[in-house]
Design a protein around this motif. Structure first.
Motif, PDB file in Angstrom:
ATOM      1  N   LEU A 109       0.839  -1.209   0.000  1.00 26.92           N
ATOM      2  CA  LEU A 109       0.000   0.000   0.000  1.00 26.92           C
ATOM      3  C   LEU A 109       0.873   1.258   0.000  1.00 26.92           C
TER       4      LEU A 109
ATOM      5  N   ALA B 266       2.329   2.117  -3.536  1.00 25.12           N
ATOM      6  CA  ALA B 266       1.417   2.682  -4.531  1.00 25.12           C
ATOM      7  C   ALA B 266       1.760   4.125  -4.868  1.00 25.12           C
TER       8      ALA B 266
ATOM      9  N   THR C  80       2.963  -0.449 -10.461  1.00 23.07           N
ATOM     10  CA  THR C  80       1.600  -0.653 -10.971  1.00 23.07           C
ATOM     11  C   THR C  80       1.303  -2.150 -11.155  1.00 23.07           C
ATOM     12  N   TYR C  81       2.371  -2.913 -11.420  1.00 20.45           N
ATOM     13  CA  TYR C  81       2.216  -4.371 -11.519  1.00 20.45           C
ATOM     14  C   TYR C  81       2.454  -5.033 -10.161  1.00 20.45           C
TER      15      TYR C  81
ATOM     16  N   VAL D 182       2.168  -3.984  -7.002  1.00 14.29           N
ATOM     17  CA  VAL D 182       1.227  -3.808  -5.885  1.00 14.29           C
ATOM     18  C   VAL D 182       0.077  -4.831  -5.931  1.00 14.29           C
ATOM     19  N   PRO D 183      -0.648  -4.937  -7.051  1.00 17.66           N
ATOM     20  CA  PRO D 183      -1.721  -5.951  -7.065  1.00 17.66           C
ATOM     21  C   PRO D 183      -1.192  -7.374  -6.881  1.00 17.66           C
TER      22      PRO D 183
ATOM     23  N   ILE E 126      -0.100  -7.838  -3.071  1.00 14.14           N
ATOM     24  CA  ILE E 126      -1.229  -7.879  -2.129  1.00 14.14           C
ATOM     25  C   ILE E 126      -2.036  -9.165  -2.326  1.00 14.14           C
ATOM     26  N   LEU E 127      -2.433  -9.442  -3.562  1.00 13.96           N
ATOM     27  CA  LEU E 127      -3.366 -10.561  -3.777  1.00 13.96           C
ATOM     28  C   LEU E 127      -2.684 -11.924  -3.597  1.00 13.96           C
TER      29      LEU E 127
ATOM     30  N   LYS F 104      -5.885   4.635  -5.588  1.00 11.55           N
ATOM     31  CA  LYS F 104      -5.248   3.323  -5.855  1.00 11.55           C
ATOM     32  C   LYS F 104      -5.289   2.463  -4.590  1.00 11.55           C
TER      33      LYS F 104
ATOM     34  N   MET G  87      -7.421  -0.870  -4.149  1.00  8.62           N
ATOM     35  CA  MET G  87      -6.770  -2.165  -3.890  1.00  8.62           C
ATOM     36  C   MET G  87      -7.340  -2.837  -2.636  1.00  8.62           C
TER      37      MET G  87
ATOM     38  N   ALA H   5      -9.731 -10.427  -9.587  1.00 10.99           N
ATOM     39  CA  ALA H   5      -9.154  -9.450  -8.655  1.00 10.99           C
ATOM     40  C   ALA H   5      -7.880  -8.825  -9.230  1.00 10.99           C
ATOM     41  N   LEU H   6      -7.045  -9.645  -9.858  1.00 16.12           N
ATOM     42  CA  LEU H   6      -5.805  -9.103 -10.441  1.00 16.12           C
ATOM     43  C   LEU H   6      -6.112  -8.131 -11.574  1.00 16.12           C
TER      44      LEU H   6
ATOM     45  N   GLY I 270      -7.301  -5.075 -10.105  1.00 16.82           N
ATOM     46  CA  GLY I 270      -6.181  -4.404  -9.432  1.00 16.82           C
ATOM     47  C   GLY I 270      -5.277  -3.668 -10.413  1.00 16.82           C
ATOM     48  N   PHE I 271      -4.938  -4.329 -11.533  1.00 16.58           N
ATOM     49  CA  PHE I 271      -4.080  -3.676 -12.534  1.00 16.58           C
ATOM     50  C   PHE I 271      -4.780  -2.441 -13.112  1.00 16.58           C
TER      51      PHE I 271
ATOM     52  N   MET J 287      -4.642   0.357 -10.645  1.00 16.29           N
ATOM     53  CA  MET J 287      -3.287   0.908 -10.507  1.00 16.29           C
ATOM     54  C   MET J 287      -2.842   1.683 -11.752  1.00 16.29           C
ATOM     55  N   GLY J 288      -3.621   1.561 -12.829  1.00 14.35           N
ATOM     56  CA  GLY J 288      -3.323   2.373 -14.009  1.00 14.35           C
ATOM     57  C   GLY J 288      -2.541   1.666 -15.094  1.00 14.35           C
ATOM     58  N   VAL J 289      -2.570   0.327 -15.118  1.00 14.38           N
ATOM     59  CA  VAL J 289      -1.908  -0.395 -16.211  1.00 14.38           C
ATOM     60  C   VAL J 289      -2.782  -0.253 -17.462  1.00 14.38           C
TER      61      VAL J 289
END
Lengths: 504, 165
Positions: A217, A220, A395-396, A398-399, A402-403, B82, B86, B109-110, B113-114, B117-119
């Motif tokens: 977090l 980010a 951006t890659y 963080v998700p 976390i997940l 963000k 998340m 979820a991924l 999430g992407f 996050m702005g991908v």
């Protein structure tokens, strides 16, 4: 053990390279993944190890076990997520080094410290096995209370920047660590009505939450882990050459003694049944900082901090096997699984094992020694490429962090509830980060609190509530003296600096 | 270096600690001394420290302001969405994983999430999400035989594995 026997065992174990190597590779992967450890992997692989000849099974299990300890430090350094609880202390200085663009340097330092502290602990174990096994009998709950205090004083050390905040964080962690049933009556305490909390707060989800989710977090707001935007001025991202690898080697050679003594701290703590890598790494780190001439550098990317944490973390490996082999008492949960395999093959643990079956008894430690030698060849070339993880944009990351780590939180106890715990601790970790309450101090409390309480209550029960029991043995008194010295030395040193200041 | 301005955000952890300690002490009030001795000692110390922090912080805020200022928790503003996104996605993932299963739940979820996050690029987001979700499903449910909740993807996978045998 004679040199002849050592030679025979070394040759025999060398012939098992084909099973040691897969053990190492699997161990590194398992150590890298938060939520997985040697214990649950060995349980899953029991059908395989039970079917093997006992020597093969042990070569595989010990190599996997040692490699998980090494592997746990990799994510701790690169993304501030300890792969195993024993690597939590590695984050304190490993991650700041990564943020400074020296991830490869930190990784190699951690590998050198892990491998050589493990090797040294293993050699000492082989040479002094009868005496070490006796040591396990002398370290009882009274002495363990003092050893725990060595680790807990790290809270005060971490708190040095803002004492009140640091102590609040540490004591909050200790309180959280007391959730669950008590050690004598099994009466539930502060469980919020959840049956899942009766065994206490599970360590892996708490670790994942505080470090992985909390840190992700925080990430980010940055584009990259190391420095700012790619190519920005002052950003030196590691991973492009071998320079940092050789620099770390040179640094390790200069500080070889640091690796040796932190490894031995790990070995001694590992011998005590119930104590483990998380305690050893925090105690080794605390001692390293206490005796350092520049303690203020710890926590900001001090290479010796990485060495100490990993030295303690890996010195434990040989130690946990000592009580199992010599006394028939498993030193930890992983050695308990190994004991199942030995018993399945009809081996009787205890002092007679060394006279009746020295090939197996000493062979385990010689196999471990060989695993460390193989680990050197396996892991060092990879450091350069592993450190490139910091080049992936947040951006890659963080998700994914976390997940995937929240999924890994499930693995320890197989409860979806634990994934929720990881989220709750993630929020606590994030708030603590943002408001400068030390997350590591909270974790030390959560990790050491329950174990400290267990030994404390046990000792007090033995003495029927008389606190003089803590000063009733020469070993405990010696440890108290060491604790007092290690607390007073920094105070004395600060006083000396103050005294000298006007003259300069 | 100029000292940071004290704000109410710094009271969140002490207040959480205080609330939890109060609850802990209440929950152990009727237990034997062995069950509560450690908690009472540590809890009492914590209460004293939290009170000290509240006084210290209160005085600092009285001097410099910062009452009800929680901005330290939400800064920088461009990262706030963000983070909240998340968190919401993770909570939704944990809540739905018993029905969706690991594979499908993690994929959705991924991807979400992407996007949060702005991908850029839908195909790219879906491809990366698929690869990671597939790898995790194979690792956790097939290789490591973890008992993570099964959904349509895992059911199909195990059906195919059974038929292959």
């Amino acid at each position: 053990m004679t040199w002849d026997l050592f030679g025979q065992l070394f040759t025999a174990q060398l012939g098992l390279w084909w099973i040691i190597w897969p053990g190492i590779l699997l161990g590194i992967v398992v150590g890298f993944l938060p939520g997985f450890n040697a214990e649950n992997t060995l349980i899953m692989l029991l059908p395989l190890t039970l079917a093997m000849p006992v020597e093969h099974a042990f070569a595989f299990m010990t190599s996997l076990y040692c490699a998980t300890h090494l592997g746990g430090g990799i994510p701790a350094i690169l993304v501030r997520i300890p792969g195993t609880p024993g690597a939590a202390a590695t984050t304190l200085d490993g991650y700041p080094l990564t943020q400074q663009g020296r991830g490869q340097f930190a990784l190699v330092l951690s590998f050198v410290a892990s491998v050589f502290s493990g090797l040294i602990a293993c050699l000492v174990t082989i040479a002094m096995l009868p005496w070490l096994s006796a040591m396990g009998l002398y370290l009882r709950s009274v002495e363990m209370v003092v050893i725990m205090l060595f680790g807990l004083t790290l809270i005060a050390v971490i708190a040095s920047k803002d004492t009140v905040k640091g102590l609040i964080a540490g004591l909050f962690g200790l309180m959280i660590g007391m959730i669950g049933t008590d050690h004598i009556y099994n009466a539930p305490r502060a469980t919020f009505g959840f049956l899942e909390l009766y065994d206490g707060v599970p360590l892996v989800p708490a670790l994942i939450g505080l470090f992985a989710v909390g840190e992700a977090l925080m990430m980010a707001e940055r584009k990259l882990i190391a420095g700012g935007a790619p190519g920005a001025a002052g950003t030196r991202v590691s991973g492009h050459d071998w320079g940092q690898t050789f620099e770390a080697f040179r640094y390790s050679v200069r500080h070889w003694w640091h690796i040796v003594w932190t490894g031995l701290v790990g070995l001694v703590i590992g011998i005590v049944p119930g104590a483990g890598a998380s305690i050893a790494s925090f105690v080794a780190y605390q001692q390293s900082r206490m005796w350092s001439k520049e303690p203020e550098k710890y926590g900001t990317g001090e290479p010796k901090g990485v060495i100490a944490a990993e030295g303690g973390n890996n010195g434990v490996c040989s130690g946990t096997l000592v009580p199992m082999m010599a006394l028939g008492v498993p030193g930890g949960s992983t050695s308990a699984v190994m004991m199942i395999v030995l018993q399945y093959h009809g081996m009787t643990m205890g002092p007679t094992l060394f006279s009746e079956n020295p090939q197996l008894a000493y062979g385990v430690f010689v196999g471990m020694l060989l695993s460390y030698l193989f680990m050197i060849l396996t892991i060092f070339p990879l450091a350069r490429y592993m450190s490139r993880i910091v080049l992936i944009e947040t951006t890659y990351l963080v998700p994914i962090i976390i997940l995937v780590t929240v999924v890994a939180a499930f693995s320890e106890r197989q409860y979806v509830f634990d994934m929720g715990i990881a989220i709750v601790f993630g929020i606590i970790g994030y708030i603590a980060h943002k408001t400068e309450y030390h997350v590591a101090a909270i974790l030390i409390g959560v990790v050491l609190g329950p174990i400290f309480e267990k030994y404390l209550v046990r000792a007090l029960r033995l003495s029927e509530g008389d606190p003089r029991i803590f000063f009733s043995s020469p070993i405990a008194n010696g440890l108290w003296a060491l604790l007092a010295i290690s607390l007073l030395v920094p105070v004395f040193r600060a006083w000396r600096v103050k005294q000298k200041a006007p003259a300069t | 270096m100029q000292s940071r301005r004290a704000t109410a955000a710094e009271l969140v952890i002490p207040l959480l600690a205080l609330g939890f300690t109060t609850y802990f002490l209440y929950s152990v009030s009727g237990l034997e001394w062995e069950a509560k001795a450690n908690g009472v000692i540590v809890g009492s110390l914590l209460i004293v420290l939290v009170c000290a922090q509240l006084v210290r912080q209160g005085m600092a805020m009285a001097r410099r302001g910062g009452w009800l200022d929680f901005t330290a928790l939400f800064e920088p503003r461009d990262a706030l969405l963000k983070r909240l996104g998340m968190l919401a996605i993770t909570i939704a993932f944990v809540a739905t994983v018993p029905w969706l299963g690991l594979g499908l739940g993690l994929f959705i979820a991924l991807a979400a999430g992407f996007a949060v996050m702005g991908v850029h690029g839908v195909k790219h987001v879906l491809l990366v999400s698929f690869i990671i979700a597939a790898a995790c499903t194979l690792l956790f449910t097939v290789a490591l035989d973890s008992s993570l909740p099964r959904g349509p993807v895992e059911d199909l996978l195990f059906l195919l594995l059974r038929q292959a045998r």
